[in-house]
Design a protein around this motif. Sequence first.
Motif, short mmCIF file in Angstrom:
data_model
loop_
_atom_site.label_atom_id
_atom_site.label_comp_id
_atom_site.label_asym_id
_atom_site.label_seq_id
_atom_site.Cartn_x
_atom_site.Cartn_y
_atom_site.Cartn_z
N ALA A 16 0.49 -1.06 0.02
CA ALA A 16 -0.27 0.06 0.24
C ALA A 16 0.59 0.91 -0.27
CB ALA A 16 -0.96 -0.35 0.95
N ARG A 17 2.29 1.21 0.58
CA ARG A 17 3.40 2.00 0.48
C ARG A 17 3.95 2.56 -0.30
NH1 ARG A 17 3.28 4.72 6.33
NH2 ARG A 17 1.17 3.79 6.96
N PHE A 18 4.62 1.43 -0.85
CA PHE A 18 5.39 1.66 -2.13
C PHE A 18 4.47 0.80 -3.06
CE2 PHE A 18 7.39 1.67 2.05
CZ PHE A 18 8.58 2.98 1.47
N ALA A 19 4.48 1.47 -4.47
CA ALA A 19 4.60 1.22 -6.14
C ALA A 19 5.41 0.00 -6.37
CB ALA A 19 4.38 2.16 -7.08
N THR A 20 6.56 -0.14 -5.82
CA THR A 20 7.62 -0.80 -6.57
C THR A 20 7.93 -1.27 -5.30
OG1 THR A 20 7.91 0.75 -8.32
CG2 THR A 20 9.66 -0.79 -8.14
N ALA A 21 8.23 -2.75 -5.20
CA ALA A 21 9.89 -3.25 -4.17
C ALA A 21 10.07 -4.36 -4.66
CB ALA A 21 8.15 -3.66 -2.95
N VAL A 22 11.54 -4.83 -4.01
CA VAL A 22 11.99 -5.91 -4.57
C VAL A 22 12.60 -6.78 -2.66
CG1 VAL A 22 14.04 -6.93 -5.27
CG2 VAL A 22 13.18 -4.82 -6.40
N VAL A 23 11.68 -7.42 -3.22
CA VAL A 23 12.36 -8.68 -1.25
C VAL A 23 12.54 -9.63 -1.26
CG1 VAL A 23 10.32 -6.83 0.05
CG2 VAL A 23 9.60 -8.91 -0.91
N ALA A 24 13.35 -10.48 -0.86
CA ALA A 24 13.67 -11.64 -0.63
C ALA A 24 12.45 -12.23 1.02
CB ALA A 24 15.38 -12.26 -0.01
N LEU A 25 12.18 -13.31 0.29
CA LEU A 25 11.45 -13.90 1.79
C LEU A 25 11.64 -15.48 1.43
CD1 LEU A 25 7.87 -12.61 -0.17
CD2 LEU A 25 8.95 -11.95 2.11
N HIS A 26 11.26 -16.01 2.31
CA HIS A 26 11.71 -17.69 2.61
C HIS A 26 9.82 -18.61 2.56
CE1 HIS A 26 10.12 -16.90 7.07
NE2 HIS A 26 9.69 -17.94 6.26
N ASP A 27 9.07 -16.83 2.63
CA ASP A 27 7.31 -18.34 2.39
C ASP A 27 7.35 -17.78 1.23
OD1 ASP A 27 4.57 -18.51 2.91
OD2 ASP A 27 5.20 -17.82 4.93
N VAL A 28 7.44 -19.12 0.32
CA VAL A 28 6.22 -19.17 -0.48
C VAL A 28 5.27 -18.63 -0.93
CG1 VAL A 28 6.48 -20.77 -2.55
CG2 VAL A 28 8.62 -21.34 -1.38
N GLY A 29 4.36 -19.28 -0.43
CA GLY A 29 3.02 -18.78 -0.15
C GLY A 29 2.44 -17.12 0.10
N LEU A 30 3.80 -16.96 0.67
CA LEU A 30 3.55 -15.18 0.72
C LEU A 30 4.17 -14.44 -0.03
CD1 LEU A 30 3.00 -13.18 2.49
CD2 LEU A 30 5.21 -13.04 4.57
N ALA A 31 4.96 -15.47 -0.61
CA ALA A 31 5.21 -14.34 -2.06
C ALA A 31 4.56 -14.62 -3.09
CB ALA A 31 6.68 -15.74 -2.48
N ARG A 32 3.84 -15.85 -3.41
CA ARG A 32 3.22 -15.72 -4.55
C ARG A 32 2.04 -14.71 -4.55
NH1 ARG A 32 3.27 -19.71 -7.90
NH2 ARG A 32 4.59 -22.16 -6.95
N ARG A 33 1.22 -14.62 -3.31
CA ARG A 33 0.97 -13.45 -2.84
C ARG A 33 0.47 -12.28 -3.22
NH1 ARG A 33 -1.58 -10.34 1.93
NH2 ARG A 33 -3.00 -10.24 1.97
N PHE A 34 2.00 -11.67 -2.75
CA PHE A 34 2.55 -10.39 -2.27
C PHE A 34 2.64 -10.36 -3.89
CE2 PHE A 34 5.65 -6.96 -1.88
CZ PHE A 34 5.82 -6.66 -1.75
N GLY A 35 3.73 -10.78 -4.73
CA GLY A 35 4.69 -10.95 -5.68
C GLY A 35 4.42 -10.27 -7.12
N THR A 36 4.65 -9.89 -7.68
CA THR A 36 3.94 -9.35 -9.32
C THR A 36 5.16 -10.52 -10.12
OG1 THR A 36 4.99 -7.53 -9.65
CG2 THR A 36 2.76 -7.43 -9.23
N ARG A 37 6.50 -10.50 -9.69
CA ARG A 37 7.32 -11.15 -10.15
C ARG A 37 8.17 -11.78 -8.99
NH1 ARG A 37 11.40 -7.88 -13.24
NH2 ARG A 37 12.66 -9.45 -13.49
N LEU A 38 8.65 -13.89 -9.18
CA LEU A 38 9.25 -13.90 -8.61
C LEU A 38 10.69 -14.30 -9.49
CD1 LEU A 38 6.79 -16.72 -7.10
CD2 LEU A 38 7.23 -14.44 -6.55
N LEU A 39 11.37 -13.92 -8.88
CA LEU A 39 12.83 -14.90 -8.94
C LEU A 39 13.67 -15.56 -8.49
CD1 LEU A 39 14.87 -13.33 -11.36
CD2 LEU A 39 16.06 -12.72 -9.27
N GLY A 40 14.15 -17.20 -9.41
CA GLY A 40 14.13 -17.69 -8.21
C GLY A 40 15.66 -18.23 -8.52
N LEU A 41 16.75 -17.97 -7.44
CA LEU A 41 18.29 -18.27 -7.74
C LEU A 41 18.70 -19.02 -6.64
CD1 LEU A 41 18.83 -15.18 -6.04
CD2 LEU A 41 19.44 -15.27 -8.80
N ARG A 42 19.50 -19.98 -7.68
CA ARG A 42 20.11 -21.15 -7.13
C ARG A 42 21.79 -21.45 -8.09
NH1 ARG A 42 18.66 -26.35 -5.24
NH2 ARG A 42 19.75 -27.74 -5.81
N ASP A 43 22.38 -21.87 -7.27
CA ASP A 43 23.61 -22.23 -7.57
C ASP A 43 24.46 -21.20 -8.59
OD1 ASP A 43 23.55 -24.69 -6.54
OD2 ASP A 43 22.80 -25.60 -8.41
#
Length: 221
Positions: free
Chosen positions: A171-198
């Motif tokens: 509600a306060r920020f039109a744009t955000a980049v956040v690291a999350l560990h909760d996948v369900g919360l990530a799907r709920r909040f994000g407009t894009r999901l960036l998965g990092l591995r190796d």
Amino acid sequence: MTLARLSGATLGYGAGAVLSDLSLTLDPGERLVLLGRSGVGKTTLLAHLHDQMTGAGQRVALVPQDHALVPQLSVLRNVLMGRLDDHGALYNLRSFIAPRARQRAEVTALLADLALEGLADRPVAALSGGQKQRVALARGLYRGGTVMLGDEPVSAVDETQGPLLMDLIAARFATAVVALHDVGLARRFGTRLLGLRDGRILFDAAPGAVEDAQMAALYAD
């Protein structure tokens, strides 16, 4: 207008590369969620984005994973630190000695939104882990800006508070980049999901386009 851009970047500390051949852009209105196991480079990427955007003169609200609070100071004064660079040294000194009524009112209202009512004058050292995390979030919200960068900004709160706090960020920020560990919360909040591995991007897509198998591969041993 693109807010940040990386093209074939290698990021890391010293001589060690944490992320390699990294390419992405961040546009206004996007909520980008960084996912991946601990140590994969989410914090490194957030730090790089912060340096790039602030170097370009953008106002960025940062919520670091270690909170970066001053434990001896009150909650109110820690939140006021979010706008230190808006004023000169004398103004800031007076605010720390005797916060202005307007400042106290603004912070008090913000603390109420974060379920921290009545804690404005309590030393941060006396707070629980979850309360400290919410104070760090309050400081970022108080700062405001073009974009919020959050490194696990709700990891220390319960599953009921987490979505509410992420809604407050949205509600306060039109744009955000956040690291999350909760996948369900990530799907709920994000407009894009960036998965990092190796050290590389495994996927970069809208939540609905990321399959459960892709998500499982992100965290598989």
